[in-house]
Design a protein around this motif. Structure first.
Motif, short mmCIF file in Angstrom:
data_model
loop_
_atom_site.label_atom_id
_atom_site.label_comp_id
_atom_site.label_asym_id
_atom_site.label_seq_id
_atom_site.Cartn_x
_atom_site.Cartn_y
_atom_site.Cartn_z
N MET A 295 -8.57 -7.21 3.03
CA MET A 295 -8.92 -5.92 2.47
C MET A 295 -7.71 -5.29 1.79
SD MET A 295 -12.05 -5.81 3.29
CE MET A 295 -12.76 -4.18 3.22
N ILE A 296 -7.99 -4.30 0.94
CA ILE A 296 -6.93 -3.77 0.08
C ILE A 296 -6.72 -2.29 0.36
CG2 ILE A 296 -6.30 -3.30 -2.32
CD1 ILE A 296 -6.37 -6.26 -1.85
N VAL A 297 -5.46 -1.86 0.34
CA VAL A 297 -5.16 -0.43 0.36
C VAL A 297 -4.15 -0.15 -0.74
CG1 VAL A 297 -3.32 -0.59 2.10
CG2 VAL A 297 -4.57 1.55 1.83
N VAL A 298 -4.32 0.98 -1.42
CA VAL A 298 -3.38 1.35 -2.47
C VAL A 298 -2.46 2.43 -1.91
CG1 VAL A 298 -3.10 2.31 -4.78
CG2 VAL A 298 -5.03 0.81 -4.29
N VAL A 299 -1.17 2.14 -1.94
CA VAL A 299 -0.19 3.10 -1.43
C VAL A 299 0.67 3.58 -2.60
CG1 VAL A 299 1.73 3.45 0.17
CG2 VAL A 299 -0.14 1.93 0.81
N ASP A 300 0.74 4.88 -2.78
CA ASP A 300 1.63 5.42 -3.82
C ASP A 300 2.43 6.58 -3.23
OD1 ASP A 300 -0.05 7.60 -3.72
OD2 ASP A 300 -0.95 7.27 -5.69
N ALA A 301 3.16 7.30 -4.08
CA ALA A 301 4.06 8.33 -3.56
C ALA A 301 3.30 9.46 -2.88
CB ALA A 301 4.92 8.88 -4.69
N ILE A 302 2.01 9.60 -3.20
CA ILE A 302 1.26 10.71 -2.62
C ILE A 302 0.88 10.42 -1.16
CG2 ILE A 302 -0.85 12.08 -2.81
CD1 ILE A 302 -0.75 11.73 -5.78
N ASN A 303 0.52 9.18 -0.86
CA ASN A 303 0.07 8.89 0.51
C ASN A 303 1.05 8.04 1.32
OD1 ASN A 303 -0.24 6.34 -0.52
ND2 ASN A 303 -2.46 6.28 -0.39
N LYS A 304 2.23 7.76 0.78
CA LYS A 304 3.09 6.77 1.43
C LYS A 304 3.58 7.21 2.80
CE LYS A 304 7.48 7.96 -0.78
NZ LYS A 304 8.49 7.52 -1.72
N ASP A 305 3.62 8.50 3.07
CA ASP A 305 4.08 8.95 4.38
C ASP A 305 3.16 8.46 5.50
OD1 ASP A 305 6.13 10.17 3.13
OD2 ASP A 305 5.27 12.19 3.17
N LYS A 306 1.91 8.21 5.16
CA LYS A 306 0.96 7.71 6.16
C LYS A 306 1.12 6.21 6.38
CE LYS A 306 -2.59 10.84 4.51
NZ LYS A 306 -3.80 10.79 3.71
N PHE A 307 1.85 5.54 5.49
CA PHE A 307 1.88 4.07 5.53
C PHE A 307 3.30 3.51 5.56
CE2 PHE A 307 -2.01 5.27 3.14
CZ PHE A 307 -2.94 4.85 4.08
N THR A 308 4.19 4.19 6.27
CA THR A 308 5.59 3.75 6.25
C THR A 308 5.75 2.33 6.80
OG1 THR A 308 5.81 4.98 8.30
CG2 THR A 308 6.69 6.02 6.34
N HIS A 309 4.97 1.99 7.85
CA HIS A 309 5.10 0.65 8.42
C HIS A 309 4.59 -0.42 7.46
CE1 HIS A 309 6.38 1.81 12.43
NE2 HIS A 309 5.64 2.88 12.23
N ILE A 310 3.49 -0.09 6.80
CA ILE A 310 2.92 -1.05 5.84
C ILE A 310 3.92 -1.31 4.72
CG2 ILE A 310 1.14 -1.30 4.07
CD1 ILE A 310 -0.84 -0.19 6.02
N LEU A 311 4.54 -0.24 4.21
CA LEU A 311 5.52 -0.41 3.14
C LEU A 311 6.72 -1.23 3.63
CD1 LEU A 311 5.71 2.94 1.14
CD2 LEU A 311 4.66 0.78 0.48
#
Lengths: 264, 233
Positions: free
Chosen positions: A1-17
């Motif tokens: 599955m796919i998730v799009v992470v950009d500067a707007i939502n990246k705080d929610k996805f720090t581990h993924i990044l």
């Protein structure tokens, strides 16, 4: 599955990044031998500072298994600012309707062979579809992608052959790179979907991914806490240390129970 | 950061606000705005079709300092539906006040990134239902992207220094294709002549139109000829 992470939502996805940067280090430095900068096991460059969008593939356990980086061609991007050799000194294409895709990769160590859902072949196709569908929803018509000859063959095999190339194949140290064009039409997307047998929605709701990761973090913290308590118990030499360790175990046990109840 | 409303000047009203009004009427939108910071002087330029009372209120209250449709949207590469922003306090602050002025809170901001790293923000709003907005958005999003970047380039070029910096750099292939178009060849013909696909011809023409800050290929030919980039057909 796919998730799009950009500067707007990246705080929610720090581990993924973070996992994504580690995957990039393994792929581009260790496996492909590109001349990329790796710090602390993570590959990052100045284009990661420009608020790109990342299209990221996740497996069922929310592990990062693939990624690509997207930038607008109207602004600074790799073809305009780094890959001069590919363009032979010519200025790059610039259009509001063309995005640039770079750092496309999938995790060969985690994925299997064959064509099943957790195979390299499926994950590659799903990531390509993810990029094209995200772009299409944003009104983008075409993507220019910087790839190596291996990826070029992978694209052709996935029924996603570039319709053209810009510039020439350039030597980038040990490796070669080229700039390929793909459109984001329904026709192409459907072909790649059919090739890999991808059906239905591939984008995970942002909230579900964030929550799953929170649970994963909590579970990891619990395990670490338990190990720590056991260590304290084993290491206790005096009666006083032993009773303190037991008190700690009870207090933490109570804390975890309370939180589970409030979560439920 | 200083907010300058060029719409109040006769020239601004003639050009940019008229352009925004045009977009609203052709794309069935309620209001449109554009804002950018000059990458050299740092001054903020803004144009809007919002009614004067809201515009005045917005400026008096310095809402541009916290408006997430400017600050947050600038960090996306894709158009940002305001639905992505509406959980933030800053959004509620601005849009509770906007609703007192009878303005809709459904809309989207298109972030534009220029070659010098400068950003422009092009926003549109709609009074439609959420469902109708979804349908409308799909229909107009590509045209809006083009309009947004066109307006941004025009605004940037209205600054004399930036105009010099933004001298169009066409690649050999872009010039070659435009030259064939200038002598009257169709995209299909040009593709056949150069042994490339018609889609490659189209992406190069699209890039050429962008670099020359024009909306149509005939305008691109005209401008390129006048700049001496290609020969007249």
């Amino acid at each position: 599955m796919i998730v799009v992470v950009d500067a707007i939502n990246k705080d929610k996805f720090t581990h993924i990044l973070d996992d994504m940067y580690k995957l990039r280090a393994r792929v581009f430095q260790d496996r492909m031998g590109w001349d990329v900068k790796v710090t602390n096991g993570r590959e990052m460059d100045e284009f990661d500072e420009l608020d790109p969008a990342y299209v990221i593939s996740l497996d069922d356990d929310m592990n990062v298994i693939g990624c690509a980086r997207l930038l607008q061609t109207t602004g600074p991007h790799m073809l305009s600012d780094v890959f001069f050799d590919i363009l032979d000194g010519e200025p790059p294409l610039r259009s509001a309707l063309i995005w640039e895709s770079t750092r496309f990769c999938v995790d060969r160590d985690r994925l299997g062979k064959g064509v099943a859902k957790n195979s390299v072949s499926y994950a590659t196709a799903e990531l390509m579809v993810g990029i094209m569908e995200y772009a299409r929803e944003s009104g983008i018509s075409d993507i220019i992608t910087v790839i190596d000859p291996v990826m070029d063959r992978v694209m052709k095999r996935s029924d996603n052959a570039p319709y053209d190339y810009v510039g020439k194949t350039a030597d980038m140290g040990k490796v070669k790179a080229l700039a390929a064009l793909v459109d984001c039409t329904d026709e192409r997307i459907n072909k790649v979907r059919a090739f890999a047998g991808i059906e239905g929605e591939i984008f995970l709701p942002e909230k579900a991914v964030a929550e799953a990761h929170q649970d994963k973090d909590l579970a990891m913290m619990e395990t670490e806490l338990k190990t720590y308590i056991e260590e304290q118990l084993t290491a206790a030499t005096t009666e006083r240390e032993r009773s303190d360790a037991i008190a700690l175990k009870e207090a933490i046990g109570e804390m975890l129970r309370t939180r589970r109840m409030s979560d439920a | 950061m200083e907010l300058i409303d060029l719409a109040a000047t006769p020239e601004g009203r003639n050009d940019f606000v008229g352009f925004l009004e045009n977009i609203c009427s052709t794309m069935d939108l309620d209001y449109a705005s554009y804002a950018s910071a000059n990458p050299v002087s740092g001054k903020v330029v803004a144009f809007t079709t919002y009614p004067d009372p809201w515009r005045d209120h917005y400026m008096q209250q310095n809402l541009h300092l916290s408006d997430p449709t400017l600050h947050t949207a600038a960090r996306s590469i894709a158009p940002v539906d305001w639905g992505r922003l509406d959980e933030s306090d800053a959004f509620n602050k601005v849009f509770n006040q906007a609703s007192d002025f009878g303005l809709p809170s459904i809309g989207m901001t298109i972030p534009i990134r220029g070659p010098y790293g400068e950003t422009g923000l092009f926003s549109v709003t709609s009074g439609a239902s959420v469902r109708d907005w979804g349908l409308l958005k799909r229909k107009i999003i590509a045209d809006l992207q083009l309009s947004a970047v066109y307006m941004h380039d025009r605004v940037m070029k209205s600054d004399r220094l930036l105009d010099i910096l933004r001298h169009p750099a066409l690649s050999a292939r872009e010039k070659e294709i435009l030259q064939w178009v200038a002598v009257g060849k169709s995209q299909q013909d040009v593709g056949d002549i150069l042994s490339i696909s018609p889609r490659t011809v189209e992406v190069h023409l699209r890039s050429t139109r962008h670099k020359l800050s024009v909306l149509t290929t005939p305008q691109a030919v005209g401008r390129a000829v006048s700049m001496g980039l290609i020969y007249p057909g």
